[in-house]
Design an enzyme around this catalytic site. Structure first.
Site, PDB file in Angstrom:
ATOM      1  N   GLU A 183       1.049  -0.966  -0.086  1.00 44.29           N
ATOM      2  CA  GLU A 183      -0.051  -0.371   0.077  1.00 44.29           C
ATOM      3  C   GLU A 183       0.856   0.698  -0.144  1.00 44.29           C
ATOM      4  O   GLU A 183       0.235   2.254  -0.550  1.00 44.29           O
ATOM      5  CB  GLU A 183      -0.926   0.408   0.854  1.00 44.29           C
ATOM      6  CG  GLU A 183      -1.962  -1.178   1.235  1.00 44.29           C
ATOM      7  CD  GLU A 183      -3.117  -1.010   0.352  1.00 44.29           C
ATOM      8  OE1 GLU A 183      -2.938   0.055  -0.398  1.00 44.29           O
ATOM      9  OE2 GLU A 183      -3.566  -2.088  -0.262  1.00 44.29           O
ATOM     10  N   TYR A 212      -6.863   5.271   3.895  1.00 37.84           N
ATOM     11  CA  TYR A 212      -7.092   4.491   3.306  1.00 37.84           C
ATOM     12  C   TYR A 212      -6.187   2.844   3.486  1.00 37.84           C
ATOM     13  O   TYR A 212      -6.565   1.457   3.352  1.00 37.84           O
ATOM     14  CB  TYR A 212      -6.952   4.886   1.686  1.00 37.84           C
ATOM     15  CG  TYR A 212      -6.764   3.542   0.692  1.00 37.84           C
ATOM     16  CD1 TYR A 212      -7.263   2.929   0.091  1.00 37.84           C
ATOM     17  CD2 TYR A 212      -5.064   3.181  -0.082  1.00 37.84           C
ATOM     18  CE1 TYR A 212      -7.029   2.432  -0.689  1.00 37.84           C
ATOM     19  CE2 TYR A 212      -4.532   2.841  -0.397  1.00 37.84           C
ATOM     20  CZ  TYR A 212      -5.770   1.431  -0.907  1.00 37.84           C
ATOM     21  OH  TYR A 212      -5.654   0.785  -1.689  1.00 37.84           O
ATOM     22  N   ASP A 245     -10.643   5.224  -2.692  1.00 35.48           N
ATOM     23  CA  ASP A 245      -9.535   5.435  -2.827  1.00 35.48           C
ATOM     24  C   ASP A 245      -9.819   6.132  -4.106  1.00 35.48           C
ATOM     25  O   ASP A 245     -10.967   6.169  -4.407  1.00 35.48           O
ATOM     26  CB  ASP A 245      -8.494   4.246  -2.995  1.00 35.48           C
ATOM     27  CG  ASP A 245      -8.849   3.409  -3.797  1.00 35.48           C
ATOM     28  OD1 ASP A 245     -10.341   3.368  -4.466  1.00 35.48           O
ATOM     29  OD2 ASP A 245      -7.924   3.059  -4.243  1.00 35.48           O
TER      30      ASP A 245
END
Ligand code: SF4
Length: 370
Positions: free
Chosen positions: A53, A136, A154
């Site tokens: 991520e 997120y 997102d």
């Protein structure tokens, strides 16, 4: 704000059947037809999810993939990453941009090693408290690693939701962020948050794409507001256009018998902690003679200035900036020059081990310094 009086949702009170339809069809698509394959999919190790991520923030999956593989090969767990040397990690990150991400990633790895006994936190609030981790990323780790009921929001999610529900609240406003976050939480499949989150991100990346979405094959098209009212190209809405500013970096490669002088960038500016040749930044591009007359160089010996030659230029685009870089070379007959104070001399053979911004790497490669 633009209004679509008939179709666009004025409040977030959506029809319950519409909400249920969305989640049901999305999960069905994921089960039957989602064939997007990425190495971090189905991953449950919080360290690897976090790493993927962080790498994917502001980066396309195809671009981030080789970096993810290199990082997991070199640092298979959080302690290995925490124990690595800064220089080594920055070099591995080279080319991904947004170097603050790399700095925060190292800080967090060391925090987890030193303060949490090397164990990744397993509560959403604790994950969110980690440096460099926003809502997120925290939702992604919490749902994929621990199955916790938190919805990711997102760019892909904004796009899918704004189009399917016909929401025109600008996604870059506080109101928009709140509205979309609330809608995403309401739609989340609470018992299988990992699959739901994966599904909506994949749908946004492969079907409901920014340009030319594949509505004809989309499982959601029957009830999609944008598709059924020819609004696909109008959604999502953004309130402001990105202003792109140009910056002009004039680099002078001071060389001496096969060595190049480099300095580390400091301060909170782009490319912090990366290296560069001697830099003169100006408000506009300078010619060679203007450069020689600049405050930094004017006091240099005449023979030094006369040996300075122009070597070429390159541009690098960042989100809000275009960095125009101009390169000059200046071979010195000795290493000490009063303006070279904060850096070091690096042998050409060792240059490859130094972390530079992408445009400098391209230039050094082009001119066969590596
Ligand atoms: S029908 Fe088209 S616009 Fe609507 S969700 Fe599917 S791909 Fe997106």
């Amino acid at each position: 704000m633009r209004y679509y009086p008939v179709y666009i949702a004025i409040s977030m009170n959506f029809d319950k059947a519409q909400l249920q339809y969305f989640t049901k069809k999305l999960m069905e698509w994921h089960r039957v037809d989602n064939d997007r394959s990425l190495p971090w999919k189905e991953e449950q190790d919080p360290y690897r999810i976090w790493l993927s991520e962080i790498i994917l923030q502001q980066t396309r999956a195809e671009q981030g993939l080789p970096y993810y593989e290199r990082f997991t090969d070199n640092y298979p767990n959080i302690t290995a990453l925490a124990n690595a040397k800064d220089e080594e990690v920055f070099r591995l990150w080279q080319g991904l941009g947004y170097y603050n991400r790399c700095k925060n990633m190292l800080f967090t790895a060391r925090y987890i090693r030193d303060e949490l006994g090397g164990v990744f936190p397993d509560r959403y609030e604790d994950i969110l408290a980690l440096k460099g981790v926003g809502a997120y990323t925290a939702a992604a780790i919490a749902s994929f690693a621990y199955g916790l009921p938190h919805a990711v929001v997102d760019g892909n999610v904004y796009r899918v939701l704004s189009r399917f529900f016909g929401v025109d609240t600008p996604i870059d406003t506080t109101t928009g962020k709140k509205e979309f976050a609330a809608l995403a939480e309401e739609l989340l499949h609470k018992k299988d948050s990992a699959s739901y989150n994966q599904a909506i991100m994949d749908l946004g990346a492969t079907v409901c794409k920014p340009a030319a979405p594949d509505c004809a094959s989309c499982y959601l098209s029957t009830k999609c507001v944008a598709f059924n009212n020819a609004l696909v190209a109008d959604l999502p809405v953004k309130s402001k256009k990105l202003k792109v500013k140009e910056r002009y970096f004039h680099y002078i490669l001071f060389t001496h018998q096969g060595s190049v002088w480099v300095e580390k960038r400091t301060g909170s500016d782009i490319w912090e902690n990366l290296h560069q040749p001697y830099l003169i930044e100006a408000k506009e591009p300078l010619t060679l003679s203007q450069l020689k007359k600049s405050a930094s160089l004017i006091s240099l010996p005449k023979e030094v200035l006369s040996s300075m030659v122009y070597e070429g230029s390159l541009s690098q685009r960042l989100t809000h900036r275009i960095i125009k870089t101009y390169y000059y070379k200046c071979e010195l007959d000795k290493q000490d020059l009063p303006i070279l104070t904060k850096g070091k001399w690096v042998d050409n053979k060792a240059l490859k081990r130094v972390a530079f911004p992408k445009s400098i790497v391209s230039f050094l490669e082009k001119k066969s310094y590596f």
